[in-house]
Design an enzyme around this catalytic site. Structure first.
Site, PDB file in Angstrom:
ATOM      1  CB  ALA A 241      38.038  -6.796  -6.934  1.00  0.00           C
TER       2      ALA A 241
ATOM      3  CG  ASN B  85      39.845   6.103  -2.721  1.00  0.00           C
ATOM      4  OD1 ASN B  85      38.629   6.090  -2.528  1.00  0.00           O
ATOM      5  ND2 ASN B  85      40.401   6.781  -3.727  1.00  0.00           N
TER       6      ASN B  85
ATOM      7  CE1 TYR C 196      35.098  -1.074  -8.828  1.00  0.00           C
ATOM      8  CE2 TYR C 196      32.885  -1.642  -8.081  1.00  0.00           C
ATOM      9  CZ  TYR C 196      33.977  -0.802  -8.052  1.00  0.00           C
ATOM     10  OH  TYR C 196      33.965   0.310  -7.235  1.00  0.00           O
TER      11      TYR C 196
ATOM     12  CG  ASN D 272      50.549  -0.171 -11.078  1.00  0.00           C
ATOM     13  OD1 ASN D 272      49.541  -0.514 -10.444  1.00  0.00           O
ATOM     14  ND2 ASN D 272      50.839  -0.675 -12.263  1.00  0.00           N
TER      15      ASN D 272
ATOM     16  CB  SER E 278      31.750  -1.487  -4.316  1.00  0.00           C
ATOM     17  OG  SER E 278      30.694  -1.127  -5.181  1.00  0.00           O
TER      18      SER E 278
END
Length: 246
Positions: A157, A89, A154, A62, A141
């Site tokens: 981050a 990733n 998201y 984790n 992203s």
């Protein structure tokens, strides 16, 4: 072979983009550590690849847990003697509109997608500093660049990863370590498959190439940044998004 003899840790590599990257790296001669929290999928993937003659090692971890990451890095160093490449990733989504997003949803994504990258990079960079070389590739992203409805956690981050990548490139360059990031567009993975069809159709419509990305598209970008072909590139954010929102 572009990665012959190199040792790579790829997080979140039991599925999706990480899985495609693992296969691509093995094809180019690397030894790959499949680092993933999904034990069943990871062990099965390791078995399949080992039967094909590849040098792989599955390690359940984790990435949000610092102690687990440090133990993994220690075991990898013991097993292979070095770590040449780290691909950060691993990532998750817990989407919700701002006014409905729970603290748990926010924290879970930040812990995996941001803190996980910090944990892995901190542990692996110490090994790379001792070696005097290394390649670290983070995964940002397009959501971190342009924002995206329902993805406060998201997007936060992934935007922060851009800042960390540039900071680490400045800190670690003198140690012989390249740090770059890939910013994928919407890519055909289980994560994206959960999105409503009308949203996916819209994403295709605003992408110059008029298609979603394939995992191999991102894997090839990882490969380039991990290879010697990118030795004079650091602190760069490589957009692999089909020309979205151009």
């Amino acid at each position: 072979m572009r990665l012959k003899g190199k040792v790579a840790i790829i997080t979140g590599s039991a599925n999706g983009i990480g899985k495609a990257a693992t296969i691509r790296f093995l094809e180019e001669g690397a030894k790959v550590v499949i680092a993933d929290i999904q034990a069943e999928e990871g062990k099965q993937f390791e078995k399949e690849l080992t039967e094909r003659g590849y040098d792989v090692l599955f390690y359940q971890v984790n990435v949000a847990k610092k102690e687990e990451v440090e133990k993994m890095v220690e075991k990898v160093k013991e097993h292979y003697g070095k770590i040449d490449i780290l691909i950060n990733n691993a990532g998750i989504t817990r989407d919700a509109m701002l006014v409905k997003m729970s603290e748990e949803q926010f924290d879970e994504v930040i812990n995996v997608n941001l803190k996980g990258v910090f944990n892995c990079t901190q542990a692996v960079s110490k090994v790379m500093i001792e070696q005097g070389h290394g390649k670290i590739i983070n995964t940002s992203s397009v959501s971190g660049v342009y924002g995206n409805v329902g993805q406060t956690n998201y997007a936060a981050a992934k935007a922060a990863i851009v800042g960390m990548t540039k900071t680490w490139a400045k800190e670690l360059g003198r140690k012989g370590i390249n740090v770059n990031a890939v910013a994928p567009g919407f890519t055909k993975t289980a994560m994206v498959d959960k999105m409503p069809e009308k949203i996916l159709n819209y994403m295709e419509s605003i992408t110059s190439l008029k298609r979603l990305g394939e995992p191999i598209d991102i894997a090839n970008a990882y490969l380039f940044l991990a290879s010697d072909e990118s030795n004079y590139i650091t602190g760069h954010i490589l957009h692999v998004d089909g020309g979205i929102m151009m």
